[in-house]
Design an enzyme around this catalytic site. Structure first.
Site, short mmCIF file in Angstrom:
data_model
loop_
_atom_site.label_atom_id
_atom_site.label_comp_id
_atom_site.label_asym_id
_atom_site.label_seq_id
_atom_site.Cartn_x
_atom_site.Cartn_y
_atom_site.Cartn_z
N LYS A 158 1.10 -1.33 -0.19
CA LYS A 158 -0.28 0.31 -0.38
C LYS A 158 1.11 0.93 -0.05
CE LYS A 158 -4.01 2.25 1.89
NZ LYS A 158 -2.90 3.77 2.58
N GLY A 215 4.69 3.41 10.54
CA GLY A 215 4.41 5.06 10.60
C GLY A 215 3.75 5.67 12.04
N SER A 216 3.08 6.36 12.58
CA SER A 216 2.40 6.20 13.82
C SER A 216 2.14 5.93 14.65
CB SER A 216 1.50 7.55 13.90
OG SER A 216 -0.01 7.06 13.41
N ARG A 217 1.84 6.23 15.95
CA ARG A 217 1.69 5.49 16.94
C ARG A 217 0.03 4.44 16.62
NH1 ARG A 217 1.97 4.81 23.30
NH2 ARG A 217 4.07 6.19 22.92
N GLY A 219 -1.43 4.51 13.42
CA GLY A 219 -1.65 3.47 12.34
C GLY A 219 -1.44 2.79 13.16
N GLY A 220 -0.02 2.33 13.44
CA GLY A 220 0.45 0.53 13.78
C GLY A 220 -0.84 0.30 14.68
N GLU A 239 6.35 0.02 13.24
CA GLU A 239 7.99 0.42 13.95
C GLU A 239 6.75 1.72 14.22
OE1 GLU A 239 10.05 3.64 12.76
OE2 GLU A 239 10.90 1.96 11.90
N CYS A 276 12.32 8.64 12.48
CA CYS A 276 12.25 8.03 13.76
C CYS A 276 13.50 7.12 14.63
CB CYS A 276 11.48 6.05 13.07
SG CYS A 276 12.99 5.81 12.02
N GLU A 362 5.99 11.28 21.44
CA GLU A 362 6.94 11.59 20.64
C GLU A 362 6.24 13.03 19.60
OE1 GLU A 362 8.48 9.09 16.39
OE2 GLU A 362 7.22 9.01 17.06
#
Length: 493
Positions: A158, A215-217, A219-220, A239, A276, A362
């Site tokens: 994606k 990506g972001s927390r 999203g993950g 990650e 990151c 973050e």
């Protein structure tokens, strides 16, 4: 019956495209997992060559879409092709197959031992989500894709909406390599879409067996939850967030303090802080030398200018994060650089009395927090309260050896990579690298998303007990046709 095909989308994809891509990947899996080490390695090297053949067009698109400088993008092209060739070498050596053979012991008492052999096999089709901050090295043909293909898994990417043209051009290069290698077209597909639904469709598709995400927390965790809620849960290697603490020990302040502080700010502001591994939190001794470091760092931040961030959304998130940080109790602004518009916000440096609230969140961008400490007894509790991180950096001299020894066991439980007298921005792609860490740095700390160990994420072990010689897979046969290093009866051969 329709011809097998991959999807390499240059426009918005939909649910039908997800189904088509995952169906093709599932159809490709049987043949692709059966490729020999040489065939698979040649394919990975062909992908690298095809990307290099389109280097100029890919780089032009990446610069235009990401606002990153040409030099940075040129480095990313090299890193992307280098990763592919690294995994080609891994596949040729075959160590990732982890072959173990326990020969039969028919005369063992009180019970005989069966003939037992083990190897790693690929999981199946893998979904990879491109990252916003690395349009090449962590995206379409980046580390997740390279390691999954190396493991024998077809990949459905994606692409990130921040750089659709770049992703599409790289996908076309991969597609050419698939065709030249004579592989099933479903070995690789590329989808585009900005919405939440496309990613959810991909992760919940029953043909997908693992996920790679950077990506972001938020999203993950959404992907982790979706994967866990499936009738057949699957692993998500996400990650996510990290503030990458830096510890300055007293001995490190005995040299050129201004140079050390300037180097810190250089790492903090590199690429607008959109790494990151950005050093977002620094622990600094109290005292005269610490004050000198702080003054030099503040001066360097004031001289720093904001650069365009990757997307307006990332710039808006940076603005929101820095505002929350400035408004937190016990936080004082030490310095602010200059902005160049709303999409190129100013770097900042703040000092905090305690690790609480927004201080430990973050802020994706060039925002640094400094926390002062008196001695080791004061410092260690701060470190023990931190969440999991990708990296921790220690600046020290020989005079700090005892303190450094005390730090190491604490940091080992908090991070995936510990470095001394350097800066965390910049991740070497090699065999020993770990780019991962305890939650929330990653959703699974047992592996890495950078380096050759990453291949293990997309494999699982299978044991073969008393399987007839004519049926055994090549990797575990007695004649060892692939010349693999194997552990036989506990000994490496």
């Amino acid at each position: 019956m329709s011809e097998p095909r991959s999807i390499i989308a240059g426009t918005e994809s939909d649910t039908a495209d997800v189904v088509a891509a995952t169906t093709a990947a599932a159809e490709a899996f049987t043949a692709y997992r059966a490729t020999t080490p040489t065939q698979r390695a040649d394919f990975l090297e062909s992908v690298a060559a095809e990307i290099e053949a389109d280097r100029e067009a890919i780089a032009e698109a990446a610069v235009a879409e990401s606002h990153l400088p040409e030099g940075r993008i040129a480095g990313e092209v090299g890193r992307t092709t280098g990763q592919l060739r690294l995994f080609a070498g891994v596949v040729r050596r075959g160590d990732h197959l982890g072959v173990r053979i326990d020969p039969p012991l028919p005369d063992r008492a009180p019970l005989p031992r069966a003939d037992i052999r083990q190897r790693q096999v690929p999981l199946g089709p893998v979904a990879v989500f491109g990252a916003s901050n690395f349009p090449l090295a962590f995206s379409t043909a980046g580390g997740d894709t390279a390691s999954a293909l190396a493991a024998g898994c077809p990949v459905v990417v994606k692409g990130h909406p921040a750089h659709p043209r770049t992703g599409f051009l790289v996908a076309q290069a991969v597609g050419r390599a698939v065709e030249k290698a004579g592989l099933h077209p479903g070995t690789f597909s590329f989808l585009l879409g900005e919405g939440y639904d496309l990613g959810q469709d991909l992760v919940t598709d029953p043909r997908i067996k693992a996920v790679g995400f950077t990506g972001s927390r938020g999203g993950g965790l959404a992907l982790v939850a979706a994967a866990a809620a499936r009738p057949e849960p699957i692993p998500v290697y996400a990650e996510m967030s990290s503030i990458n603490p830096v510890v300055v020990l007293p001995g490190a302040l005995g040299g050129d303090v201004a140079a050390l502080a300037t180097a810190y700010v250089g790492s903090l502001t590199l690429g607008s802080g959109q790494f990151c591994t950005n050093p977002g939190l620094l622990f600094l001794p109290r005292g005269e030398a610490g004050e000198a470091f702080l003054a030099a760092a503040a001066d360097a931040v004031r001289q720093a200018a904001g650069a365009p961030m990757l997307t307006p959304g990332i710039a808006a998130a940076y603005a929101s994060g820095t505002e929350a940080l400035r408004g937190a109790e016990g936080v004082r602004v030490l310095a602010e650089g200059s902005a160049a518009g709303s999409e190129a916000p100013a770097p900042q440096l703040v000092e905090a009395d305690a690790l609480a609230g927004p201080v430990v969140d973050e802020v994706f961008g060039a925002s640094g927090v400094v926390v002062r400490y008196d001695d080791l007894d004061d410092l260690l509790p701060h470190l023990e309260r931190l969440e999991g991180q990708l990296t921790a950096t220690v600046h020290a001299t020989d005079a700090d050896t005892e303190a450094a020894r005390a730090l190491l066991p604490v940091l080992e439980l908090k991070v995936g990579r510990i470095l001394f007298n350097g800066w965390p921005t910049g991740v070497e792609v090699g065999h020993a690298m770990v780019h991962g860490g305890p939650f929330p740095a990653t959703s699974d700390s047992r592996s890495t998303s950078v380096g050759s160990l990453a291949i293990e994420r997309f494999q699982r072990p299978v044991a073969y007990q008393d399987v007839p010689a004519g049926v055994l897979p090549e990797a575990v046969r007695d004649d060892n046709p692939w010349s693999l290093r194997r552990r036989v009866d506990g000994e490496l051969e």
